[in-house]
Design a protein around this motif. Structure first.
Motif, PDB file in Angstrom:
ATOM      1  N   SER A   1       0.832  -1.209   0.000  1.00  0.00           N
ATOM      2  CA  SER A   1       0.000   0.000   0.000  1.00  0.00           C
ATOM      3  C   SER A   1       0.869   1.263   0.000  1.00  0.00           C
ATOM      4  CB  SER A   1      -0.890   0.016   1.252  1.00  0.00           C
ATOM      5  OG  SER A   1      -0.153   0.540   2.336  1.00  0.00           O
TER       6      SER A   1
ATOM      7  N   LYS B   1     -10.590  -0.783   5.629  1.00  0.00           N
ATOM      8  CA  LYS B   1     -10.914   0.424   4.846  1.00  0.00           C
ATOM      9  C   LYS B   1      -9.759   0.870   3.966  1.00  0.00           C
ATOM     10  CE  LYS B   1     -14.222   2.790   7.747  1.00  0.00           C
ATOM     11  NZ  LYS B   1     -13.928   3.033   9.146  1.00  0.00           N
ATOM     12  N   GLU B   2      -8.546   0.912   4.540  1.00  0.00           N
ATOM     13  CA  GLU B   2      -7.426   1.528   3.807  1.00  0.00           C
ATOM     14  C   GLU B   2      -6.688   0.559   2.886  1.00  0.00           C
ATOM     15  OE1 GLU B   2      -4.823   4.005   6.115  1.00  0.00           O
ATOM     16  OE2 GLU B   2      -6.501   4.782   7.284  1.00  0.00           O
TER      17      GLU B   2
ATOM     18  N   LYS C   1      -9.420  -0.321  10.228  1.00  0.00           N
ATOM     19  CA  LYS C   1      -8.493   0.545   9.480  1.00  0.00           C
ATOM     20  C   LYS C   1      -7.889  -0.235   8.299  1.00  0.00           C
ATOM     21  CE  LYS C   1      -4.321   3.302  10.097  1.00  0.00           C
ATOM     22  NZ  LYS C   1      -3.307   3.802  11.043  1.00  0.00           N
TER      23      LYS C   1
ATOM     24  N   ALA D   1       0.515   3.583   2.010  1.00  0.00           N
ATOM     25  CA  ALA D   1       0.517   4.123   3.381  1.00  0.00           C
ATOM     26  C   ALA D   1       1.948   4.283   3.905  1.00  0.00           C
ATOM     27  CB  ALA D   1      -0.260   3.182   4.296  1.00  0.00           C
TER      28      ALA D   1
END
Ligand SMILES: NC(=O)c1ccc[n+]([C@@H]2O[C@H](COP(=O)([O-])OP(=O)(O)OC[C@H]3O[C@@H](n4cnc5c(N)ncnc54)[C@H](O)[C@@H]3O)[C@@H](O)[C@H]2O)c1
Length: 308
Positions: free
Chosen positions: A218, A281-282, A278, A220
């Motif tokens: 990801s 969702k992410e 979290k 992130a």
């Protein structure tokens, strides 16, 4: 992503992480005290994260690192407290130093739900105040703090994964699910410490491996993700009964006082249920394996082992 180094790649979760990376077409190198013998990995290095020279050699050319190597398990981390601190803290610093030296783009650090200790609110979200109760939990918090410090100092990109009660074939027998399954398959009563009211949510190892690779893939950065399976909280006594029922055995859980176990009643956590909202969702993370399905796989694994 050029190539991913997995420290602790010969371990229980590490081998599944390697297989998950390979299944996504990502090149993999492994580093551990033991060989993994996973087919398809580029290198399967043997050595210690306490050896910076070896680390430098094995990390050369890798763009990403998943850092799983650690000392864990109540026995090991409470009996050999200094060894736990050395491997989990100094070892993690060595991995970070080498990441800087070898210009690694990003590191994912495997932390643990143990950092939360006992929590007043369940399910536990990533922002919960940390409340460590053990040497191991404290060592993981220090590892997390070093991730943040290296970002500040060297702009080293990282994410942290806090695993919640991962289980599966090949896990060491001292952990609760393999301990129960092994006893039951061998017609022995499973031992429950205390009253057996401790609640956990168990996450099958392939889901955990998918989760950490989702975090790696990801965009992130500097984020913490709980990775576990939130769907089936269960007490230890119900877990033992469930395994007995699935195995079709005529056994009963046996209650053992904390004094006669390797556990300490003050350190045992009563309830631990993850919030994985979290990650859902992410990252689109979704645990797929139900507890019943995972337990059946483990029972099959121990039955085959017995017949070999
Ligand atoms: N299994 C779980 O439920 C769980 C839960 C929370 C966090 N974690 C974390 O996930 C990671 C993987 O855990 P696991 O369950 O696969 O445990 P594991 O013990 O099977 O794997 C850890 C691996 O690290 C290796 N290792 C230990 N010291 C080393 C050293 N000095 N140098 C190189 N390698 C070394 C071991 O040989 C082992 O193969 C660990 O960081 C652990 O703290 C696991």
């Amino acid at each position: 992503m050029r190539e991913v180094l997995v420290t602790g790649g010969g371990g229980f979760i590490g081998k599944k992480v390697a297989q998950e990376l390979l299944s996504r077409g990502i090149q993999v190198r492994l580093f551990d005290l033991v060989k993994s013998n996973i087919k398809g990995v580029n290198c399967d290095y043997v050595g210690s994260i306490l050896d910076p020279y070896k680390l430098s050699h094995v990390m050369k050319g890798c763009s990403h690192v998943i850092h799983l190597a650690a000392a864990l398990g109540v026995n090991r981390t409470e009996t050999n407290r200094l060894e736990c601190l050395l491997i989990n803290i100094q070892g993690t610093i060595n991995v970070l130093e080498t990441c800087v030296k070898e210009r690694v783009e990003k590191i994912i650090f495997a932390s643990s739900s143990e950092v939360y200790g006992e929590q007043p609110v369940q399910p536990i979200i990533e922002e919960a105040l940390l409340n460590p109760k053990s040497n191991y939990a404290a060592s993981k918090i220090v590892g997390e703090e070093f991730m943040k410090a290296y970002l500040e100092t060297y702009k080293m990109k990282y994410n942290i994964v806090r695993f919640f009660n991962v289980y599966g074939e090949d896990q060491r027998d001292e952990f609760v699910v393999p301990r129960f399954v092994k006893n039951i398959v061998n017609d022995k009563h499973p031992d429950i410490y205390g009253e057996g009211d401790q609640i956990r949510c168990f996450c099958y190892v392939e889901d955990a491996a998918r989760g950490i690779v989702d975090v790696l893939s990801s965009p992130a950065e500097s984020e913490i993700f709980n990775i576990g399976n939130d769907s089936e909280p269960i007490s230890m006594k119900d877990l033992a009964s469930k395994i007995i029922k699935i195995s079709n055995k005529n056994l009963k859980p046996q209650f053992v006082s904390y004094d006669d176990s390797d556990r300490d009643s003050h350190r045992d956590i009563i309830q631990r249920i993850p919030s994985v909202e979290k990650a859902k969702k992410e990252l689109g993370y979704k645990p797929k394996v139900s507890l019943e399905e995972g337990l059946k796989k483990m029972i099959g694994f121990y039955e085959v082992k017995n017949n070999c």
